[in-house]
Each structure stands twice: as structure tokens, then as C-alpha cells.
Design a protein around this motif. Sequence first.
Motif, short mmCIF file in Angstrom:
data_model
loop_
_atom_site.label_atom_id
_atom_site.label_comp_id
_atom_site.label_asym_id
_atom_site.label_seq_id
_atom_site.Cartn_x
_atom_site.Cartn_y
_atom_site.Cartn_z
N GLY A 225 12.15 -12.04 7.92
CA GLY A 225 11.74 -13.17 7.93
C GLY A 225 13.14 -13.94 7.14
N LEU A 226 13.14 -14.78 7.98
CA LEU A 226 13.95 -15.78 6.65
C LEU A 226 13.45 -16.55 5.53
CD1 LEU A 226 17.08 -17.34 6.96
CD2 LEU A 226 15.47 -19.80 8.03
N VAL A 227 14.29 -16.30 4.32
CA VAL A 227 14.23 -16.15 3.32
C VAL A 227 15.87 -17.30 2.41
CG1 VAL A 227 14.88 -14.56 2.02
CG2 VAL A 227 13.15 -15.49 0.60
N GLN A 228 15.35 -17.87 1.32
CA GLN A 228 16.45 -18.18 0.57
C GLN A 228 17.02 -17.30 -0.29
OE1 GLN A 228 15.52 -22.07 -0.96
NE2 GLN A 228 16.92 -23.23 0.96
N ALA A 229 17.92 -16.96 -0.82
CA ALA A 229 19.12 -16.23 -1.26
C ALA A 229 18.27 -16.77 -2.72
CB ALA A 229 20.73 -16.87 -2.05
N GLY A 230 18.05 -15.61 -3.45
CA GLY A 230 17.01 -15.24 -4.75
C GLY A 230 15.77 -15.38 -4.77
N GLY A 231 15.35 -15.11 -3.01
CA GLY A 231 13.98 -14.91 -2.85
C GLY A 231 13.21 -13.76 -2.61
N SER A 232 12.26 -13.23 -2.07
CA SER A 232 12.15 -11.70 -2.02
C SER A 232 10.69 -11.81 -0.51
CB SER A 232 10.51 -11.75 -3.20
OG SER A 232 11.04 -12.13 -4.49
N LEU A 233 11.23 -10.76 -0.04
CA LEU A 233 10.01 -9.86 1.45
C LEU A 233 9.76 -9.07 0.91
CD1 LEU A 233 12.59 -11.51 4.22
CD2 LEU A 233 10.30 -12.57 3.44
N ARG A 234 8.19 -8.48 1.68
CA ARG A 234 8.31 -7.16 1.29
C ARG A 234 7.82 -6.62 2.86
NH1 ARG A 234 2.03 -5.42 0.43
NH2 ARG A 234 2.56 -3.53 -0.74
N LEU A 235 8.53 -5.52 2.97
CA LEU A 235 8.17 -5.25 4.77
C LEU A 235 7.71 -4.22 4.79
CD1 LEU A 235 12.28 -4.83 5.31
CD2 LEU A 235 10.61 -6.80 6.09
N SER A 236 6.48 -3.18 6.23
CA SER A 236 5.80 -2.80 6.10
C SER A 236 6.22 -2.24 7.54
CB SER A 236 3.99 -2.63 6.10
OG SER A 236 3.72 -3.70 4.87
N CYS A 237 5.89 -0.71 6.90
CA CYS A 237 6.00 0.14 8.05
C CYS A 237 5.09 0.89 8.50
CB CYS A 237 7.64 0.85 8.41
SG CYS A 237 7.69 1.68 9.91
N ALA A 238 3.83 0.84 9.19
CA ALA A 238 3.26 1.63 9.72
C ALA A 238 2.96 2.84 10.67
CB ALA A 238 1.90 1.03 9.78
N VAL A 239 2.51 4.05 10.15
CA VAL A 239 2.55 5.36 11.32
C VAL A 239 1.65 5.49 11.90
CG1 VAL A 239 3.22 7.41 11.46
CG2 VAL A 239 4.77 6.23 8.93
N SER A 240 1.69 5.18 13.19
CA SER A 240 0.31 5.96 13.96
C SER A 240 0.38 6.96 15.02
CB SER A 240 -0.03 4.66 14.61
OG SER A 240 1.05 3.98 15.67
N GLY A 241 -0.68 7.07 15.40
CA GLY A 241 -0.22 8.35 16.29
C GLY A 241 -1.27 9.76 15.73
N ARG A 242 -0.48 10.81 15.91
CA ARG A 242 -1.07 12.03 16.15
C ARG A 242 -1.69 12.63 14.25
NH1 ARG A 242 1.74 16.78 18.80
NH2 ARG A 242 -0.07 17.96 18.03
N PRO A 243 -2.38 12.79 14.13
CA PRO A 243 -2.35 13.70 12.49
C PRO A 243 -1.14 14.13 12.81
CG PRO A 243 -3.65 14.46 13.54
CD PRO A 243 -3.50 13.51 14.44
N VAL A 244 -0.29 14.17 11.78
CA VAL A 244 1.44 14.96 11.67
C VAL A 244 1.60 15.18 9.94
CG1 VAL A 244 2.16 14.69 14.00
CG2 VAL A 244 2.57 13.17 11.21
N ASN A 245 2.09 15.68 9.12
CA ASN A 245 2.62 15.69 8.05
C ASN A 245 3.72 15.13 7.46
OD1 ASN A 245 0.89 18.03 7.46
ND2 ASN A 245 2.09 19.52 8.05
N ILE A 246 3.93 13.81 6.83
CA ILE A 246 4.72 12.36 6.76
C ILE A 246 5.27 13.48 5.74
CG2 ILE A 246 5.38 10.36 7.08
CD1 ILE A 246 2.69 9.90 8.54
#
Length: 118
Positions: free
Chosen positions: A9-30
Motif C-alpha cells: 500500500g501507500l504509507v508516509q515515511a516513518g510508517g509501517s506496513l506488514r506483508l503476508s504471503c500464503a503458500v497453497s497447493g500440494r503439501p510439500v516441504n517448505i
Amino acid sequence: VQLQASGGGLVQAGGSLRLSCAVSGRPVNINVMGWYRQAPGKQRELVADITSSGSTDYANSVKGRFTISRDNAKNTVYLQMNSLKPDDTAVYYCNVDWSYDDYGSSEWGQGTQVTVSS
């Protein structure tokens, strides 16, 4: 194996963001999960990564400001970004190294835009 990134997203300098990334699909060793970024006109660079045992590595430019973590039960990796600077503006991509039996591969998420205004 599919990756779904969110949280940019858009944030001002000094601000914070949290990114997430979810893995889906066949069960594998990550194995290693990581975040990369690519600013306009620049090469994609590693921001941070984390192994399955929790060892982390950070780019010098984000040390002390960003924190990578993972929830193995949810197959999700996070990037907490604090004290953001305009130089952090980029498209952020998650990446996962996975394996299953004798086969291994690497997958990329679709990218999420982070814009830091001054």
C-alpha cells in the motif's frame, strides 16, 4: 504450489506496513521463504529470508527496520516493515523454495506494491 501476497500500500515515511504471503497447493516441504523487491529501473534484490529452522538474513539497508517471520502451520511468511523510507518504494515479491521427495523448485508470488511518500 501457489503463493498469494498481500499487505502492500501507500504509507508516509516513518510508517509501517506488514506483508503476508500464503503458500497453497500440494503439501510439500517448505524450506527457505523470502521477500525480494524491485524498484523501477533496478534489479530485483533480496530483502530478507528465513529458513525452516528460523534462521534469518537481511539486506543491510533494512536491518533494524524490517522483521521477517513465518508461521509453518499456516505456510505463511510475513515481513513487518517499520520506519519506512522513500527508498523502500518497490514491488515486493515473496519467494519460496520447496521440495517433495527428490524434487525441489522455487516459486514466486505475484508481487505487491509498496509506496512510501516523503
